[in-house]
Design an enzyme around this catalytic site. Structure first.
Site, PDB file in Angstrom:
ATOM      1  N   GLU B  51       0.879  -1.154   0.000  1.00  0.00           N
ATOM      2  CA  GLU B  51       0.000   0.000   0.000  1.00  0.00           C
ATOM      3  C   GLU B  51       0.922   1.210   0.000  1.00  0.00           C
ATOM      4  O   GLU B  51       1.780   1.342   0.869  1.00  0.00           O
ATOM      5  CB  GLU B  51      -0.904  -0.027   1.242  1.00  0.00           C
ATOM      6  CG  GLU B  51      -1.946   1.068   1.273  1.00  0.00           C
ATOM      7  CD  GLU B  51      -2.712   1.103   2.618  1.00  0.00           C
ATOM      8  OE1 GLU B  51      -2.802   0.057   3.295  1.00  0.00           O
ATOM      9  OE2 GLU B  51      -3.184   2.190   2.969  1.00  0.00           O
ATOM     10  N   ASP B  62      -5.407  10.990   9.095  1.00  0.00           N
ATOM     11  CA  ASP B  62      -4.157  10.393   9.549  1.00  0.00           C
ATOM     12  C   ASP B  62      -3.635  11.030  10.821  1.00  0.00           C
ATOM     13  O   ASP B  62      -3.778  12.228  11.043  1.00  0.00           O
ATOM     14  CB  ASP B  62      -3.095  10.503   8.450  1.00  0.00           C
ATOM     15  CG  ASP B  62      -3.330   9.469   7.360  1.00  0.00           C
ATOM     16  OD1 ASP B  62      -3.323   8.273   7.688  1.00  0.00           O
ATOM     17  OD2 ASP B  62      -3.544   9.864   6.200  1.00  0.00           O
TER      18      ASP B  62
END
Lengths: 403, 276
Positions: B51, B62
């Site tokens: 990923e 995030d």
């Protein structure tokens, strides 16, 4: 381009104004966003809720706010008559409280115990902390470290009101970064937390919800100007960061095609420099903070830092409905530099004995320019969206005065 | 349509009787050359699926570790075009390991959806995770991606009720990514019993593999999560390893690649020790 029959129909069921708006949020937030929408739709048509909001607006906020004919400011400009819509006289000193009162009542209906909000100038933070104090709810305000520095009086007010002010050091430490951090907090605390967004931006339903809670500004202006002048104004002017005071004033007039409507973006050091916050004038459509709208961004789609002397306008985006009205050509968007705003701030203070917020000073500077080009029988209404006591330090600095 | 790299990889792992190990790093973190070396060593170190983060200025979902990684990559000049050319380079030596790009929508929207899908496909990308594109916005990118033969990997979370899981299960392709905590990346960790229950619910809605991510920091946690799912994703912990190998000027120290890859091997060991 086709002209729509009405400019007041948006958004559609997906939260879109044309291509703008939408629900571009992390999956964790989606169930909650849908819940906010459901509660908002129920509340807005519920007479009991409306009555409750109206009660607080009258008795606690002090509405209706006056529509004041600024005679000396008008004389100075030497053209159209200039009226100020005095949102600066609201409790907490700005229009932000209108939406906060309504949203806090909604949060209570939803059973939420904790309120978070982002703030730039601190006006929305103060308004949020105020209603949290009023209803005894926990309150956390996210504020950029740069903004904390330039808005110390408001930071202290929030703390006095019992809020926790969390400094955000990421990025340039301004409104955009505060909003990122508020969203991160919300993702982590969805179960008990309501995000009280201060402007007509963010994921659907916030842009429409905040507009609905702010449109009382324009509704009052309609009544007041009919009473005082017997007709509608020729021109409406309001400053635009996210754009909530502007949407509040503009919305009830959108279908009055003879009323010219002008939103004023912050040109900072000039829209031809890298240091401004004029997303419509200098940006292009993109997706940030839950909605598609005009954004300041580089060729790679990275969001750029905005700049304005006014912390409340220091944001690289704008509410999606403004982007739509801009593309439709229904609202004109002009821009005013830091220096022009500071000059109008001083002028208004001296001539009218009203210290305007630096944000509102952008609208005033535009009114000065426009009034000069209009005849004396014309009428301009400027939204005096907030008072400028909070900006005294910034102005002193701009004037080279040490306090 | 021929079988995708993602489907093929899960099929092989299923035959081996184990779960997949998915690694996350941001393309270009801390600089292009180091990032290339890291990514080209990942598969050998035990990563089954890569990923790769497409850096964004405002990564709203995030936590601090990945925010900083994203900032380092942007400061070192990474762009979306640069991400695709990095993938092209990786494909020169590895045509089998599935590559999933993860990021936020604005850089893709700015690049142009159709052009991006074309270029990504040509570069050898297999799928996408776009954090701010829930099913409600599927017309933007998820549907065009699937039409282009690329997987759009949906996230699902503890906040989803059965109706919402169903909605996601119906649309998913590649695999389903279960965000095991309500929070941003790299913060809290879930318990394996909660996760096992969630995986069961998700499997009622789809036959696709289910990957678990957010909050997996150690080989032991990776083993635990892999044992109750089809894949364990580790991101922040690896990105922190990168950050720990920078000098005071933020430049990569000599041992960075080896140190990060040996950590990846340890994590892979955890996943491989798990019973699928």
């Amino acid at each position: 381009m086709n002209t729509p029959n009405t400019y007041m129909a948006g958004p559609d069921e997906d939260g879109r104004f044309g291509i703008f708006g939408g629900r571009f949020v992390a999956e964790t937030l989606m169930p909650l966003i849908l819940e906010v929408e459901k509660y908002f739709n129920e509340a807005k048509d519920d007479p009991a809720f409306k009555k409750q909001v109206a009660g607080y607006l009258k008795q606690y906020v002090g509405r209706p706010s006056p529509l004041y004919f600024a005679e000396r400011f008008t004389e100075h400009c030497g053209g159209a008559k200039i009226y100020f819509k005095r949102e600066d006289l609201n409790h907490t000193g700005a229009h932000k409280i209108n939406s906060c009162v309504a949203q806090i009542l909604l949060a209570k209906r939803m059973g939420k115990k904790r309120i978070i909000a982002e703030t730039g100038a601190g006006q929305h933070g103060v308004a949020t902390a105020t209603v949290c104090a009023l209803f005894g709810l926990e309150c956390v305000i996210f504020m950029g470290a740069t903004d904390i520095e330039r808005q110390q009086p408001n930071v202290f007010r929030m703390k006095l009101l019992g809020a926790e002010v969390r400094p955000v050091t990421a990025g340039a430490g301004t409104l955009k970064d505060a909003m990122n951090e508020a969203l991160r907090d919300w993702v982590a605390n969805v179960h008990d937390t309501y995000y009280l967004i201060g402007t007509v931006a963010g994921p659907h339903p916030y842009p429409v919800m905040v507009r609905e809670f702010q449109k009382i500004i324009g509704e009052e202006v309609r009544e007041q100007i009919m009473e005082q002048e017997g007709r509608l104004p020729d021109t409406l002017i309001a400053c635009v960061g996210g754009g909530s005071n502007a949407m509040g004033l503009f919305y009830p007039f959108l279908d009055d095609r003879n009323v010219q409507i002008i939103g004023v973006e912050a040109a900072g050091l000039g829209v031809d420099t890298d240091e401004h916050a004029a997303s419509l004038t200098g940006g292009r459509p993109g997706v940030l903070h839950g909605n598609r709208t005009y954004l300041l961004q580089d060729d790679d789609g990275q969001i750029e830092e905005a700049h304005s002397i006014s912390a409340g306008l220091d944001y690289p985006g704008i509410g999606p409905e403004h982007s739509w009205l801009f593309e439709q050509g229904r609202v004109e968007y002009h821009s005013i530099t830091d220096d022009e705003a500071v000059a109008s701030f001083q002028l208004c203070t001296k001539l009218e004995g009203i210290i305007p917020a630096l944000e509102s000073s952008h609208a005033l500077a535009e009114a000065e320019k426009m009034a000069k080009t209009m005849s004396k029988d014309k009428i301009i209404v400027v939204n005096m969206s907030g008072r400028g006591d909070k900006d005294v330090n910034t102005i002193a600095k701009a004037m080279g005065t040490v306090l | 349509m021929s079988q995708t790299r993602i489907a093929k990889r899960f099929e092989i792992l299923k035959a081996e009787g184990r779960s997949a190990f998915v690694t996350f790093v941001t393309a270009g973190d801390p600089d292009l050359e180091t990032s290339k070396k890291l990514l080209s060593g990942m598969a050998k170190a035990g990563a089954d699926i890569l990923e790769i983060g497409m850096p964004f200025s405002d990564p709203m979902a995030d936590g601090p570790a990945i925010q900083l990684g994203s900032q380092r990559a942007l400061a070192a000049g990474m762009t979306l075009k640069g991400v695709l050319s990095l993938v092209s380079d990786l494909r020169q030596s590895d045509d089998e390991t599935p590559i999933v790009l993860m990021g936020y929508y604005n850089p893709i929207y700015s690049y142009g959806v159709d052009k991006f899908l074309n270029d990504a496909k040509a570069a050898g990308v297999d799928g996408f995770i776009v954090v701010d594109l829930p099913p409600e916005e599927e017309r933007e990118f998820a549907i065009p991606a699937k039409e282009a033969g690329l997987d759009f990997i949906y996230l699902t979370t503890p906040t989803a009720d059965d109706e919402r899981l169903e909605k996601i299960g119906r649309r998913a392709s590649g695999f389903i990514y279960y965000v095991s905590i309500t929070g941003v990346t790299g913060t809290a960790s879930a318990t394996s019993s909660d996760v096992a229950a969630a995986v069961k619910r998700i499997k009622n809605t789809s036959d696709l593999p289910v990957a678990i991510g957010f909050g997996i920091n150690t080989p032991a946690q990776a083993q635990e999560m892999a044992s109750v799912s089809d894949a364990a994703v580790v991101g922040s912990a690896i990105v922190k390893k990168i950050a720990g190998n920078l000098d005071e000027n933020g430049k990569a120290k000599a041992g960075l690649v080896d140190d990060v890859l040996s950590y990846v091997s340890e994590l892979a060991g955890g996943v491989k020790a798990a019973k699928a």
